[in-house]
Scaffold this active site. Structure first.
Site, short mmCIF file in Angstrom:
data_model
loop_
_atom_site.label_atom_id
_atom_site.label_comp_id
_atom_site.label_asym_id
_atom_site.label_seq_id
_atom_site.Cartn_x
_atom_site.Cartn_y
_atom_site.Cartn_z
N GLY B 127 1.84 36.08 62.80
CA GLY B 127 2.37 37.42 62.58
C GLY B 127 3.86 37.37 62.30
N ASN B 156 -2.47 28.96 64.52
CA ASN B 156 -3.83 29.01 65.10
C ASN B 156 -4.86 29.66 64.19
OD1 ASN B 156 -3.60 31.80 65.42
ND2 ASN B 156 -2.85 31.62 67.50
N ILE B 158 -5.61 32.46 63.43
CA ILE B 158 -6.29 33.68 63.84
C ILE B 158 -5.27 34.79 64.03
CG2 ILE B 158 -7.61 34.79 65.72
CD1 ILE B 158 -9.34 32.87 64.28
N ARG B 327 35.65 54.58 56.06
CA ARG B 327 35.26 53.17 55.94
C ARG B 327 36.51 52.28 55.88
NH1 ARG B 327 33.75 51.80 49.66
NH2 ARG B 327 34.96 53.47 48.72
N SER B 354 32.30 47.09 49.91
CA SER B 354 32.04 48.53 49.95
C SER B 354 32.10 49.06 51.38
CB SER B 354 30.65 48.84 49.37
OG SER B 354 30.61 48.58 48.00
N GLU B 381 19.14 43.38 55.44
CA GLU B 381 19.57 44.28 56.51
C GLU B 381 18.81 44.04 57.80
OE1 GLU B 381 18.42 45.29 53.54
OE2 GLU B 381 20.23 45.96 52.48
N HIS B 432 29.19 55.12 53.50
CA HIS B 432 28.52 55.90 52.46
C HIS B 432 27.51 56.82 53.16
CE1 HIS B 432 30.44 52.67 50.35
NE2 HIS B 432 30.14 53.17 49.17
N ASP B 440 25.30 57.59 42.99
CA ASP B 440 24.17 56.69 43.22
C ASP B 440 22.87 57.45 43.52
OD1 ASP B 440 25.04 54.17 42.59
OD2 ASP B 440 25.85 53.74 44.58
N ARG B 491 32.51 57.30 52.36
CA ARG B 491 33.01 56.59 51.18
C ARG B 491 34.29 57.26 50.69
NH1 ARG B 491 32.06 57.43 45.34
NH2 ARG B 491 32.41 55.44 44.28
#
Lengths: 634, 634
Positions: B127, B156, B158, B327, B354, B381, B432, B440, B491
């Site tokens: 997993g 394994n 499974i 920022r 940025s 991220e 932002h 954007d 921003r």
């Protein structure tokens, strides 16, 4: 600019589409996973003759209400298949588009008639490659052997922070080989047109594997001073450098001007595209005659028109029906719907037996059994969501569902938001929806999740209380193709409650029982899901004490908020300020319904590992708490 | 059960730890990424002599308030390094732990004294391998050459839904080689003890690459009827099968009984562990003498004690200071803090320029420069967040920060929740933060994100309005090591506002200006971040019209909600019902402060691609809207 040769060859030489009908079913699909380069795609759509991108649109790049927004949006611009921008989403969508084609081809093609037959192309950049969601989706694409998926990897060695060497030194080719892809490297992507053409031919010849064509390019190719620099990644060249680039490339024309010979060269796509569609239409007409049953199913998938009477397939329940976990009741709905809805398919992220999402009459969609409808996503929630978005946006009649534990919506939140934004009507089946899951503990127990989705635009967040409400939620989900639905479902057994109704679910919030008169109860108790039963039981006790009590189910806040003021007043009269809500999750947001004088019972901390009943008691999610709160108010 | 040999060899033969001091700094770290197998780890901790897991604790497995919850929780059980359970998180945390070691070793070890020197071990399952977050983190581990990270892959075959073949057929070995790992395959993991020992020796000999030891095992090994079956993945064997397994393995003892010879065998770890720590303590005492400056820094990282006077380093601002984007102001804080806080380090997911997160006095943490403090995460991220959680939990004095656009918290929400749950004081620098980013468009514009984190337990969600509030947010973040902080930053340029204060930020909500008397304004205007300026300007106009107006900054809801009732009344008097809030995000949740008669101005839809000023105007986030709302209420 580095991608221009790939884009040009695809739109001018390779792809089959009809610019005057961007929705022609059998078109090749194209996804610009590296969505920040969308001006290239807008330019190509314009050249190819799509009415959605005029010269005026190009000039209005990134302006209010323009059809050329800063990232490609499928709901703004016909010709854009899916919304991209958040990196990695596009390639995962492309896997979904290619899956959809492989599935339909296997189900509907006949030895004498290939009625479904298109490719899915994508361009992805370094950023898409680094994102986990693309790894998840590409691993599945390899597993499923999606041979008609051809992805171009724009290998320009530059990301926003500089050379990709500062964070990205893995061997991408080798990784994709490990994932079961065919990998081709075009070393000169800037102007190696013939190499690109040859790579596409080779990719098409490999039918049992998806292909990655790594195209090594120079970012900002053509710009004499800024090519191969991170400064062109997200920023404009600037007027001076644009001029220098024009001169460098020998391009004397005005901005946005398309010279006559170029126009003429591209103009053939209008007639050629119309011919392609017309040819396909004739073929389909023949198919309808020869294979009328299959044609009816395929037509429903193509048009999105639901088969008449489909709702009748949904199971019905009465208060006498046996109690059950809503995850099990959900499985009854899924299995009922899959029979009547040709485009209904889906699966779980390795929790099918916990989420109860298997369609019992179908096998597994696999490389060699792509006609089947149980999708096995493995433990890849994010990839699963984005793949389902791609399936939903392939054709209006596809209704994909996907499942995991509700808490793991955290892993796939970006894909759920993209479904909401891009109007992909995916059904997110989210079980184990509260502390009611018990022993697995706080990592597995949702607390803030209901609130977090109630705050998200264009999503229906359902928390049904029993079989009737579960069926009602599915009904709304299927009917609203442009709004994804999330169903939060219980692990634990719940009773079928008197008073719940499908019509009620459609209103989002509604009265399930009331012993008051004249719209003036002493107190209103409200709840959702597994706690609606607690509210109902508290009401029983309070009524024995002589109180006039109304019980309201708030199965979907979004639907209730969309009702008329008079309907809302009929459920929550302004004059009745004694209101109590109960929900096994954060109280955040409930003030909207309990009002300034009401009380919200919930859980504003993380859960715990213990048997469910114990946690409910310790955290105060009890009938006694509701009664006490109610008595303090009325 | 399949992992038992690996676990046994690690805890009994390989790992260096002191069971009586689970927090000994130089211990080897172990992470069970496949957290559902935690009973194995509890058993090993018990055998090894940790006081945190007694026989009683083992019997209370998954019970209320036990120290043996259903998944390993670092805050419940000393000896558990990080909280695992959500798949993939643990291996990504392990990458953070290994990074922390490599960084400290490079900074503090001397040719004559290796004071930092431990390994990080992890066990992950199929997993974990499928999850994108593990791909992201493992790609970075290879890039960084984390040679002391040794991960066991419990192969394994499974998963919960059956054989892994149904969804997971990629070549994992080859993928890890592509990621720059050393890969070893132990074919008989069930009882190939010597092969496992040899693999660990080989892994340690490879110093420039992390190692993946693929150990092929049988799930539920020892169970005669259920081994190699998905039915043992998440479910108990059942009493009958437990009996059969005991008999099959020749284990005649009572449940939870540890035979004397086993006890005796393991008992040496108490004295050996004490000796290891004591030896290290002596070495460190010598280090303190020889390298007092370095020792002071290292000690601060080990203990979490902040250097005295560190707060003085934070920049200060007055209303006359030049306006700037938060920022950028954040970058001033980051650079100031990195000088005075030895454990302060971090970076961005390919948006450093940025997010404005570069530490100018340091270089990049890379394979050959691990002493540096700028982390370059690439576009990953989710991996970034989980790696930072690992760093934070390595030693109390580490204060990692990480950054991306606020909207992309959607990609890393699971790691932010894990930070909150596991009390990892990571600082999430999210720029932002609204439609203010403009062109954007909606894929990049947060709407529901503030609300979604305000609903999450144990997170401070800050949205500072100017330099003073930004510095205040950092102050609170650094001081609260057990609560992660998210800073939503603009921003666009903002003015330094009169009335903002660090003390105010500490209270979460506070008055920045007021021309009323007796705690009785005509109207209260409230806002956060970039909209606080709008509220302040609206107040100016309303005051010119003779109104008594209070302006309140709600920079952190969590901090305000934790204040006394009298403080809250002093800011939001119950009698003043004319209240208006403005925030460029969903109105969801604002009712709590504007009250039932107030008005919340916000954005309950997705954003749009256009210049920021245009979007603000079109969506009604304006001074005029505040004034109109205020006038309608007072």
């Amino acid at each position: 600019m580095g991608c221009a040769p790939m884009g040009h060859i695809l739109y001018d030489e390779v792809m089959r589409y009809n610019p005057k009908n961007p929705y022609w079913f059998n078109r090749d699909r194209f996804v610009l996973s590296a969505g920040h380069g969308c001006m290239l795609q807008y330019a190509l759509l314009h050249l190819a003759g799509y009415d959605s991108v005029t010269e005026e649109d190009l000039k209005n790049f990134r302006q209010w209400e323009s059809r050329t927004p800063g990232h490609p949006e499928n709901f703004e611009t016909p010709g854009i298949e899916v919304t991209t921008g958040p990196l990695g989403q596009g390639i995962a969508n492309a896997v979904g588009l290619a899956l959809a084609e492989k599935h339909l081809a296997a189900r509907f093609n006949k030895p004498d008639m290939e009625i479904v037959d298109h490719y899915t192309y994508a361009i992805l950049g370094d950023g898409c490659q680094m994102e986990g969601v693309s790894q998840e989706a590409c691993s599945l694409a390899g597993h499923w052997g999606l041979g008609k998926l051809i992805a171009f990897y724009d290998d320009n060695h530059i990301s926003i922070d500089g050379s990709t060497d500062i964070a990205f030194t893995e061997d991408v080719d080798k990784r994709f080989e490990a994932l079961g892809w065919h990998v081709i490297w075009v070393k000169n992507g800037n102007n190696g047109y013939d190499e690109i053409r040859a790579a596409i031919r080779e990719a098409k010849a490999v039918k049992d594997k998806p292909t990655l064509i790594k195209v090594t390019t120079t970012i900002g190719y053509g710009s004499p001073n800024k090519s191969n620099s991170y400064s062109v990644h997200g920023s404009a060249l600037g007027a001076k450098e644009v001029e220098a680039t024009r001169s460098n490339l020998g391009w004397p024309y005005e901005p946005f001007h398309v010279p006559e010979d170029v126009k003429k060269h591209w103009s053939r796509h209008t007639s050629e595209g119309a011919a392609l569609e017309s040819e396909w239409n004739s073929k389909f007409a023949e198919y309808v005659k020869k294979y009328s049953d299959e044609a009816a199913e395929l037509k429903s998938i193509i048009t999105g028109e639901l088969p008449s009477g489909w709702e009748k397939a949904l199971p019905t329940y009465t208060p006498e029906s046996p109690g059950d976990a809503t995850r099990n009741l959900s499985q009854q709905c899924l299995n009922a719907l899959a029979i009547v809805l040709p485009g209904f398919l889906g699966g779980s992220a390795d929790l099918a037996s916990s989420n109860m999402t298997l369609l019992k009459m179908f096998g597994n969609f696999q490389k060699d059994t792509p006609e089947e409808r149980n999708l096995r996503f493995g433990v890849r929630e994010h990839g699963m969501g984005s793949i389902c978005n791609g399936i939903a946006l392939h054709s209006p009649g596809f209704i994909p569902y996907c499942a995991t534990f509700f808490v793991f919506t955290d892993y796939m939140r970006a894909s759920i938001r993209m479904a909401a934004l891009s109007q992909a009507g995916v059904i997110f089946v989210m079980t184990h929806d509260s502390i009611g899951l018990g022993e697995d503990g706080p990592t597995h127990q949702p607390i803030e999740h209901l609130a977090s989705f109630r705050a998200m635009p264009n999503v229906f967040m359902f928390r049904p209380a029993d079989g009737t409400e579960t069926a009602g939620a599915y009904r709304v989900a299927v009917l609203n193709k442009k709004t994804p639905s999330i169903l939060a479902l219980s692990r634990q057994k719940l009773p079928q409650l008197p008073g719940t109704s499908i019509e009620g679910v459609e209103k989002g919030g509604y009265i399930i029982s009331d012993n008051s008169k004249g719209n003036n109860p002493d107190v209103i108790l409200m709840g959702t899901g597994s706690e609606l039963e607690i509210a109902a039981k508290a009401a029983d006790d309070l009524r024995k004490d002589g109180k006039a009590v109304r019980v309201v189910s708030f199965v979907s806040w979004e639907l209730f908020d969309a009702q008329s003021e008079s309907y809302k007043e009929s459920v929550l009269p302004a004059d009745v300020t004694a209101r109590v809500s109960i929900e096994a999750g954060t109280t955040f947001g409930w003030l909207k319904y309990v009002g300034c004088k009401g009380k919200a019972i919930g859980i504003d901390r993380f859960g715990a590992s213990a048997p469910a009943g114990k946690i409910y008691k310790e955290l105060g999610i009890t009938k006694e708490a509701v009664i006490e709160a109610a008595k303090s108010l009325c």
